[in-house]
Design an enzyme around this catalytic site. Structure first.
Site, short mmCIF file in Angstrom:
data_model
loop_
_atom_site.label_atom_id
_atom_site.label_comp_id
_atom_site.label_asym_id
_atom_site.label_seq_id
_atom_site.Cartn_x
_atom_site.Cartn_y
_atom_site.Cartn_z
N ARG A 190 0.85 -1.20 0.00
CA ARG A 190 0.00 0.00 0.00
C ARG A 190 0.88 1.24 0.00
O ARG A 190 1.95 1.26 0.61
CB ARG A 190 -0.87 0.04 1.26
CG ARG A 190 -2.09 -0.86 1.21
CD ARG A 190 -3.15 -0.32 0.22
NE ARG A 190 -4.33 -1.15 0.17
CZ ARG A 190 -4.51 -2.18 -0.67
NH1 ARG A 190 -3.59 -2.49 -1.54
NH2 ARG A 190 -5.62 -2.88 -0.65
N HIS B 167 -0.99 0.37 -9.68
CA HIS B 167 -1.70 -0.45 -8.69
C HIS B 167 -2.38 -1.64 -9.39
O HIS B 167 -3.58 -1.84 -9.26
CB HIS B 167 -2.73 0.37 -7.90
CG HIS B 167 -3.21 -0.34 -6.65
ND1 HIS B 167 -3.54 0.31 -5.49
CD2 HIS B 167 -3.40 -1.67 -6.38
CE1 HIS B 167 -3.92 -0.57 -4.58
NE2 HIS B 167 -3.84 -1.79 -5.09
P1 NDP Z 1 -2.05 -11.27 5.00
O1 NDP Z 1 -2.94 -10.71 6.04
O2 NDP Z 1 -2.23 -12.69 4.60
O3 NDP Z 1 -0.54 -11.11 5.44
C1 NDP Z 1 -0.05 -9.99 6.07
C2 NDP Z 1 1.35 -10.28 6.58
O4 NDP Z 1 1.89 -9.10 7.15
C3 NDP Z 1 1.38 -11.35 7.65
O5 NDP Z 1 2.50 -12.15 7.51
C4 NDP Z 1 1.49 -10.54 8.94
O6 NDP Z 1 2.14 -11.23 10.00
C5 NDP Z 1 2.35 -9.39 8.46
N1 NDP Z 1 2.19 -8.23 9.33
C6 NDP Z 1 1.10 -7.44 9.49
N2 NDP Z 1 1.33 -6.48 10.40
C7 NDP Z 1 2.60 -6.67 10.81
C8 NDP Z 1 3.42 -6.00 11.72
N3 NDP Z 1 2.98 -4.93 12.42
N4 NDP Z 1 4.67 -6.46 11.92
C9 NDP Z 1 5.11 -7.55 11.23
N5 NDP Z 1 4.38 -8.23 10.34
C10 NDP Z 1 3.14 -7.78 10.13
O7 NDP Z 1 -2.18 -10.33 3.74
P2 NDP Z 1 -1.95 -10.70 2.19
O8 NDP Z 1 -0.65 -11.37 2.06
O9 NDP Z 1 -3.15 -11.36 1.65
O10 NDP Z 1 -1.90 -9.22 1.55
C11 NDP Z 1 -0.94 -8.29 1.96
C12 NDP Z 1 -1.26 -6.91 1.42
O11 NDP Z 1 -0.98 -6.84 0.04
C13 NDP Z 1 -2.72 -6.47 1.50
O12 NDP Z 1 -3.04 -6.04 2.80
C14 NDP Z 1 -2.78 -5.36 0.49
O13 NDP Z 1 -2.50 -4.13 1.11
C15 NDP Z 1 -1.67 -5.70 -0.50
N6 NDP Z 1 -2.19 -6.03 -1.82
C16 NDP Z 1 -1.81 -5.26 -2.88
C17 NDP Z 1 -2.24 -5.57 -4.16
C18 NDP Z 1 -1.79 -4.80 -5.32
O14 NDP Z 1 -2.30 -5.02 -6.44
N7 NDP Z 1 -0.81 -3.93 -5.18
C19 NDP Z 1 -3.15 -6.70 -4.40
C20 NDP Z 1 -3.46 -7.45 -3.21
C21 NDP Z 1 -3.00 -7.12 -1.98
P3 NDP Z 1 1.46 -12.53 10.68
O15 NDP Z 1 1.40 -13.58 9.58
O16 NDP Z 1 2.42 -12.92 11.72
O17 NDP Z 1 0.12 -12.11 11.14
C1 OXD Z 2 -6.06 -5.63 -2.99
C2 OXD Z 2 -5.61 -4.69 -4.03
O1 OXD Z 2 -5.94 -5.31 -1.81
O2 OXD Z 2 -5.89 -4.93 -5.23
O3 OXD Z 2 -6.54 -6.72 -3.37
O4 OXD Z 2 -4.95 -3.71 -3.71
#
Ligand code: NDP
Ligand code: OXD
Length: 318
Positions: free
Chosen positions: A233, A281
């Site tokens: 993000r 994006h």
């Molecule tokens: P998940 O919720 O599956 O994974 C998030 C990860 O981040 C987990 O490993 C979590 O740790 C870690 N995390 C969160 N907060 C912290 C913190 N404070 N300190 C350390 N680690 C942290 O999310 P996804 O993998 O499904 O997606 C990730 C992000 O990708 C989405 O939130 C979105 O913003 C972005 N995204 C962007 C897209 C794009 O087109 N650019 C498309 C899709 C998603 P833990 O496992 O230990 O909880």
């Molecule tokens: C998502 C994105 O969060 O597309 O899936 O950014």
């Protein structure tokens, strides 16, 4: 049993019609209506499938039982203080995950193989046969080892990169070293040449990609300086810090898919920065067919009395 659609994205994939068509095919006989349609009874809707609904809008639908976010990240929804306290389901789906892995692999390879430098050489008609090292010499660090980070890490490791991941809790991914929690962040950064940001945007991660973090990346890698890839993000990044770190050599290059303001304004210096690759994006688009099908599977589970999957933990913010 009716489904409300609220879709406010900017990409081609966010046109409402393909979503309405797919949901109608998969949920025959039910009312599938967009919030912009006139004349519907707000109390008729049990489900809402949404992407960036206007703050306050969902609170006006009194009989909703489940909200389905049509993407993986829920930061925009959770900013709405009036969001009904219902189960909020986010996307976890192979189609979206594979798209993100493609993006991460593409951009890691682009930096590792120095493709931007070769493109520039080609434009000058120059045969720039510089040294090319093995992928095992390149240390990739995935900041955020969730659904997306783990898949990308596994594929990068399989093609030879030296991969580690950082998350709140420890992970076990074959061939990938796991670092967990703030106490292990420095060790993770200190062995990272290419940093891939895939953490969700929460109050804890807002602005995490800043100068102080970039200064702690590895200084002994093959690239001139460490590289940032942000596909998470825009709110994760301090944009002035990225620019100043690129300019003073703290960072060697950046691939940015997300920005604090989207679409990226025409006067943003990122557009024309020689060390920056901008994408709109679209690292992992939500595909209307695949993601509607995912939502329908969740509705079917719910109506069979089974638990919903991938319900957001609002206290964590993801
Ligand atoms: P998940 O919720 O599956 O994974 C998030 C990860 O981040 C987990 O490993 C979590 O740790 C870690 N995390 C969160 N907060 C912290 C913190 N404070 N300190 C350390 N680690 C942290 O999310 P996804 O993998 O499904 O997606 C990730 C992000 O990708 C989405 O939130 C979105 O913003 C972005 N995204 C962007 C897209 C794009 O087109 N650019 C498309 C899709 C998603 P833990 O496992 O230990 O909880
Ligand atoms: C998502 C994105 O969060 O597309 O899936 O950014």
């Amino acid at each position: 049993m009716s489904l409300l659609l609220v879709i406010n994205g900017t990409g081609d994939n966010w046109g409402p019609e393909p979503w309405r068509r797919r949901f109608s095919e998969r949920l025959p006989g039910r009312l599938i209506a967009s919030s912009t349609d006139s004349g519907h009874d707000r109390a008729a809707f049990r489900y809402a499938a949404v992407w960036k609904p206007e703050p306050g809008l969902l609170a006006g639908y009194p009989k909703l039982e489940v909200i389905f976010n049509l993407g993986a990240g829920v930061d925009a929804l959770l900013k709405d203080a009036t969001l009904p306290g219902l189960p909020l389901v986010r996307v976890v789906d192979t189609d979206l995950t594979k798209r993100m892995t493609e993006y991460v692999v593409l951009h890691c390879l682009m930096h590792h193989r120095r493709q931007r430098m070769l493109d520039a050489a080609q434009s000058r008609g120059e045969w720039a046969a510089k040294d090319q090292w093995a992928s095992s010499a390149m240390r990739v660090g995935i900041l955020g080892m969730g659904e997306l980070g783990c898949d990308a890490a596994e594929v990068l490791s399989r093609i030879g990169f030296d991969v580690a991941g950082w998350s709140r809790t420890r992970k076990s991914v074959p061939g990938v070293r796991s670092y967990a929690g703030s106490e292990e962040l420095d060790a993770f950064l200190g062995r990272t040449d290419i940093l891939v940001a895939l953490v969700p945007l929460t109050p804890e991660t807002d602005g995490i990609l800043n100068r102080s973090l970039f200064e702690r990346l590895a200084r002994d890698g093959r690239l001139e300086a460490p590289v940032l890839i942000n596909a998470g993000r825009g709110g994760l990044q301090v944009e002035a810090d990225i620019l100043s770190c690129l300019d003073d050599g703290t960072l060697g290059a950046a691939t940015l898919d997300v920005f604090r303001t989207e679409p990226l304004p025409a006067d943003s210096p990122f557009w024309r920065h020689p060390k920056v690759t901008v994408t709109p994006h679209n690292a992992a688009d939500s595909d209307a067919e695949a993601i509607s099908d995912y939502v329908v599977r969740q509705i079917e589970r719910f109506e069979r009395g089974e638990s919903l999957q991938n319900v957001v933990d609002r206290s964590r913010g993801y």
